[in-house]
Motif scaffolding. Structure first.
Motif, PDB file in Angstrom:
ATOM      1  N   GLU A 159       0.826  -1.197   0.000  1.00  0.00           N
ATOM      2  CA  GLU A 159       0.000   0.000   0.000  1.00  0.00           C
ATOM      3  C   GLU A 159       0.862   1.250   0.000  1.00  0.00           C
ATOM      4  N   ILE A 160       0.401   2.242  -0.731  1.00  0.00           N
ATOM      5  CA  ILE A 160       1.022   3.564  -0.720  1.00  0.00           C
ATOM      6  C   ILE A 160       0.190   4.430   0.217  1.00  0.00           C
ATOM      7  N   VAL A 161       0.873   5.138   1.124  1.00  0.00           N
ATOM      8  CA  VAL A 161       0.176   5.979   2.092  1.00  0.00           C
ATOM      9  C   VAL A 161       0.519   7.446   1.835  1.00  0.00           C
ATOM     10  N   CYS A 162      -0.496   8.246   1.609  1.00  0.00           N
ATOM     11  CA  CYS A 162      -0.347   9.700   1.528  1.00  0.00           C
ATOM     12  C   CYS A 162      -0.806  10.264   2.872  1.00  0.00           C
ATOM     13  N   THR A 163       0.118  10.843   3.626  1.00  0.00           N
ATOM     14  CA  THR A 163      -0.198  11.438   4.923  1.00  0.00           C
ATOM     15  C   THR A 163      -0.317  12.947   4.746  1.00  0.00           C
ATOM     16  N   VAL A 164      -1.469  13.486   5.126  1.00  0.00           N
ATOM     17  CA  VAL A 164      -1.766  14.902   4.896  1.00  0.00           C
ATOM     18  C   VAL A 164      -2.126  15.534   6.228  1.00  0.00           C
ATOM     19  N   VAL A 165      -1.368  16.563   6.620  1.00  0.00           N
ATOM     20  CA  VAL A 165      -1.604  17.243   7.893  1.00  0.00           C
ATOM     21  C   VAL A 165      -1.702  18.741   7.638  1.00  0.00           C
ATOM     22  N   ALA A 166      -2.733  19.378   8.192  1.00  0.00           N
ATOM     23  CA  ALA A 166      -2.898  20.824   8.064  1.00  0.00           C
ATOM     24  C   ALA A 166      -3.617  21.352   9.289  1.00  0.00           C
ATOM     25  N   ASP A 167      -3.566  22.685   9.450  1.00  0.00           N
ATOM     26  CA  ASP A 167      -4.320  23.284  10.545  1.00  0.00           C
ATOM     27  C   ASP A 167      -5.815  23.103  10.314  1.00  0.00           C
ATOM     28  N   ALA A 168      -6.226  23.139   9.051  1.00  0.00           N
ATOM     29  CA  ALA A 168      -7.616  22.907   8.662  1.00  0.00           C
ATOM     30  C   ALA A 168      -7.623  22.629   7.164  1.00  0.00           C
ATOM     31  N   PHE A 169      -8.753  22.107   6.670  1.00  0.00           N
ATOM     32  CA  PHE A 169      -8.871  21.795   5.247  1.00  0.00           C
ATOM     33  C   PHE A 169     -10.137  22.427   4.684  1.00  0.00           C
ATOM     34  N   CYS A 170     -10.075  22.825   3.428  1.00  0.00           N
ATOM     35  CA  CYS A 170     -11.295  23.257   2.759  1.00  0.00           C
ATOM     36  C   CYS A 170     -11.912  22.053   2.032  1.00  0.00           C
ATOM     37  N   HIS A 171     -13.106  22.258   1.494  1.00  0.00           N
ATOM     38  CA  HIS A 171     -13.911  21.160   0.964  1.00  0.00           C
ATOM     39  C   HIS A 171     -13.196  20.439  -0.181  1.00  0.00           C
ATOM     40  N   SER A 172     -13.051  19.117  -0.054  1.00  0.00           N
ATOM     41  CA  SER A 172     -12.435  18.233  -1.062  1.00  0.00           C
ATOM     42  C   SER A 172     -10.936  18.450  -1.238  1.00  0.00           C
ATOM     43  N   MET A 173     -10.312  19.203  -0.343  1.00  0.00           N
ATOM     44  CA  MET A 173      -8.892  19.533  -0.518  1.00  0.00           C
ATOM     45  C   MET A 173      -7.993  18.302  -0.492  1.00  0.00           C
ATOM     46  N   VAL A 174      -8.184  17.424   0.493  1.00  0.00           N
ATOM     47  CA  VAL A 174      -7.287  16.262   0.623  1.00  0.00           C
ATOM     48  C   VAL A 174      -7.403  15.356  -0.597  1.00  0.00           C
ATOM     49  N   ARG A 175      -8.624  15.043  -0.994  1.00  0.00           N
ATOM     50  CA  ARG A 175      -8.816  14.138  -2.123  1.00  0.00           C
ATOM     51  C   ARG A 175      -8.352  14.757  -3.436  1.00  0.00           C
ATOM     52  N   SER A 176      -8.406  16.078  -3.541  1.00  0.00           N
ATOM     53  CA  SER A 176      -7.903  16.748  -4.744  1.00  0.00           C
ATOM     54  C   SER A 176      -6.371  16.746  -4.773  1.00  0.00           C
ATOM     55  N   LEU A 177      -5.755  16.932  -3.626  1.00  0.00           N
ATOM     56  CA  LEU A 177      -4.293  16.838  -3.562  1.00  0.00           C
ATOM     57  C   LEU A 177      -3.839  15.445  -3.978  1.00  0.00           C
ATOM     58  N   VAL A 178      -4.523  14.422  -3.467  1.00  0.00           N
ATOM     59  CA  VAL A 178      -4.178  13.048  -3.838  1.00  0.00           C
ATOM     60  C   VAL A 178      -4.421  12.827  -5.326  1.00  0.00           C
ATOM     61  N   GLY A 179      -5.514  13.370  -5.852  1.00  0.00           N
ATOM     62  CA  GLY A 179      -5.787  13.245  -7.285  1.00  0.00           C
ATOM     63  C   GLY A 179      -4.680  13.825  -8.138  1.00  0.00           C
ATOM     64  N   ALA A 180      -4.147  14.973  -7.729  1.00  0.00           N
ATOM     65  CA  ALA A 180      -3.033  15.590  -8.466  1.00  0.00           C
ATOM     66  C   ALA A 180      -1.778  14.731  -8.368  1.00  0.00           C
ATOM     67  N   LEU A 181      -1.521  14.171  -7.187  1.00  0.00           N
ATOM     68  CA  LEU A 181      -0.329  13.327  -7.004  1.00  0.00           C
ATOM     69  C   LEU A 181      -0.432  12.028  -7.803  1.00  0.00           C
ATOM     70  N   LEU A 182      -1.639  11.501  -7.946  1.00  0.00           N
ATOM     71  CA  LEU A 182      -1.820  10.306  -8.771  1.00  0.00           C
ATOM     72  C   LEU A 182      -1.468  10.579 -10.228  1.00  0.00           C
ATOM     73  N   ALA A 183      -1.816  11.763 -10.719  1.00  0.00           N
ATOM     74  CA  ALA A 183      -1.470  12.128 -12.101  1.00  0.00           C
ATOM     75  C   ALA A 183       0.042  12.177 -12.282  1.00  0.00           C
ATOM     76  N   VAL A 184       0.754  12.656 -11.252  1.00  0.00           N
ATOM     77  CA  VAL A 184       2.220  12.678 -11.300  1.00  0.00           C
ATOM     78  C   VAL A 184       2.767  11.261 -11.225  1.00  0.00           C
ATOM     79  N   GLY A 185       2.220  10.453 -10.330  1.00  0.00           N
ATOM     80  CA  GLY A 185       2.702   9.082 -10.159  1.00  0.00           C
ATOM     81  C   GLY A 185       2.560   8.229 -11.394  1.00  0.00           C
ATOM     82  N   GLU A 186       1.538   8.517 -12.196  1.00  0.00           N
ATOM     83  CA  GLU A 186       1.341   7.786 -13.446  1.00  0.00           C
ATOM     84  C   GLU A 186       2.211   8.309 -14.575  1.00  0.00           C
ATOM     85  N   GLY A 187       2.818   9.462 -14.386  1.00  0.00           N
ATOM     86  CA  GLY A 187       3.631  10.069 -15.432  1.00  0.00           C
ATOM     87  C   GLY A 187       2.840  10.954 -16.379  1.00  0.00           C
TER      88      GLY A 187
END
Length: 270
Positions: free
Chosen positions: A189-217
């Motif tokens: 398993e690949i683990v994306c650990t995300v820590v912030a003072d607070a998050f806005c709506h859909s922020m974490v899943r959007s960050l992961v979505g962007a990282l997946l695009a990078v991971g695929e090339g």
């Protein structure tokens, strides 16, 4: 019935599987974590209603192992956890209930929220016992590239490109940590650990979505960071599915600093 009188603030620590809930917050005609827990508390405490304030409003399908909420009630019975165990459905549990220290506020006193997003890119797919909590990815992912892209996003930024805007809400956040690594010896398993003072709506899943695009090339390592100068949601950023995401920790300052933290947070949100 319990007679009206002085109220005490009670901290609740909760865990739940998000698949069967339309998120945390109450919604008419929908099953939500808040509705289920508040209703159970009202029965256990013999009150007409109980109102919960939560540290982080998780979206539909998102899980939690470290959620925190508070409520103000006349008393805290020693049998509360046992009563709730019988009243709550099997996909949500209150793990602890305690009298909160002076100044505690589950939402505004929080210093950080930590989420984990889990992905499996193994050729054979996701372990069947983990399929409700891990996103299966059909192609190999370059974890080093994902980690490199993640490091560029840490800090104080306007994350508008990664958020679903809400009227009157700021999209400026301090991202304290964004790590991407393979978990354990097997690396299944690949683990994306995300820590912030607070998050806005859909922020974490959007960050992961962007990282997946990078991971695929499909995108360059510096592409996610290049979006930070945008002032609105980017259509180029995909939102990762909810079931891979879990709220695992809410962090608070020492008891003596709770009141100051609440004032600071309220002033910033205003």
């Amino acid at each position: 019935m319990i007679e009206a009188g002085p109220l005490m603030r009670v901290r609740l620590d909760l865990t739940y599987e998000g698949a069967g809930f339309s998120g945390w917050a109450r919604q008419p005609g929908r099953r939500t974590v808040q509705q289920v827990v508040e209703d159970a508390l009202a029965v256990a405490l013999r009150l007409p209603a109980v109102r919960l304030v939560v540290a982080g409003r998780t979206d539909t399908g998102v899980h939690a192992t470290g959620q925190v909420a508070h409520c103000d009630v006349p008393e805290l019975p020693g049998t509360l956890l046992r009563s709730l165990r019988g009243l709550l459905p099997p996909d949500v549990r209150v793990l602890a209930a305690s009298v909160a220290p002076l100044g505690f506020d589950a939402r505004f006193a929080a210093m950080l929220r930590r989420y984990e997003y889990r992905i499996a890119d193994a050729p054979g797919g996701v372990d069947p016992l983990r399929r409700r909590f891990v996103l299966g990815w059909p192609r190999p992912l370059d974890v080093e590239s994902m980690a490199g892209a993640a490091r560029q996003l840490v800090g104080l930024h306007d994350f508008a490109a990664f958020c679903r805007r809400r009227e009157g809400a700021t999209t400026i956040r301090t991202l304290l940590r964004l790590d991407v690594e393979r978990d354990g010896d097997s690396g299944a398993e690949i683990v994306c650990t995300v820590v912030a003072d607070a998050f806005c709506h859909s922020m974490v899943r959007s960050l992961v979505g962007a990282l997946l695009a990078v991971g695929e090339g499909r995108r360059a390592v510096d592409w996610p960071a290049s979006l930070l100068d945008r002032d609105r949601r980017s259509d180029e950023v995909g939102v990762a599915p909810a079931h891979g995401l879990t709220l695992v920790e809410v962090g608070y300052p020492p008891d003596a600093e709770l009141g100051a933290r609440v004032e600071q947070t309220r002033a910033r949100r205003a």
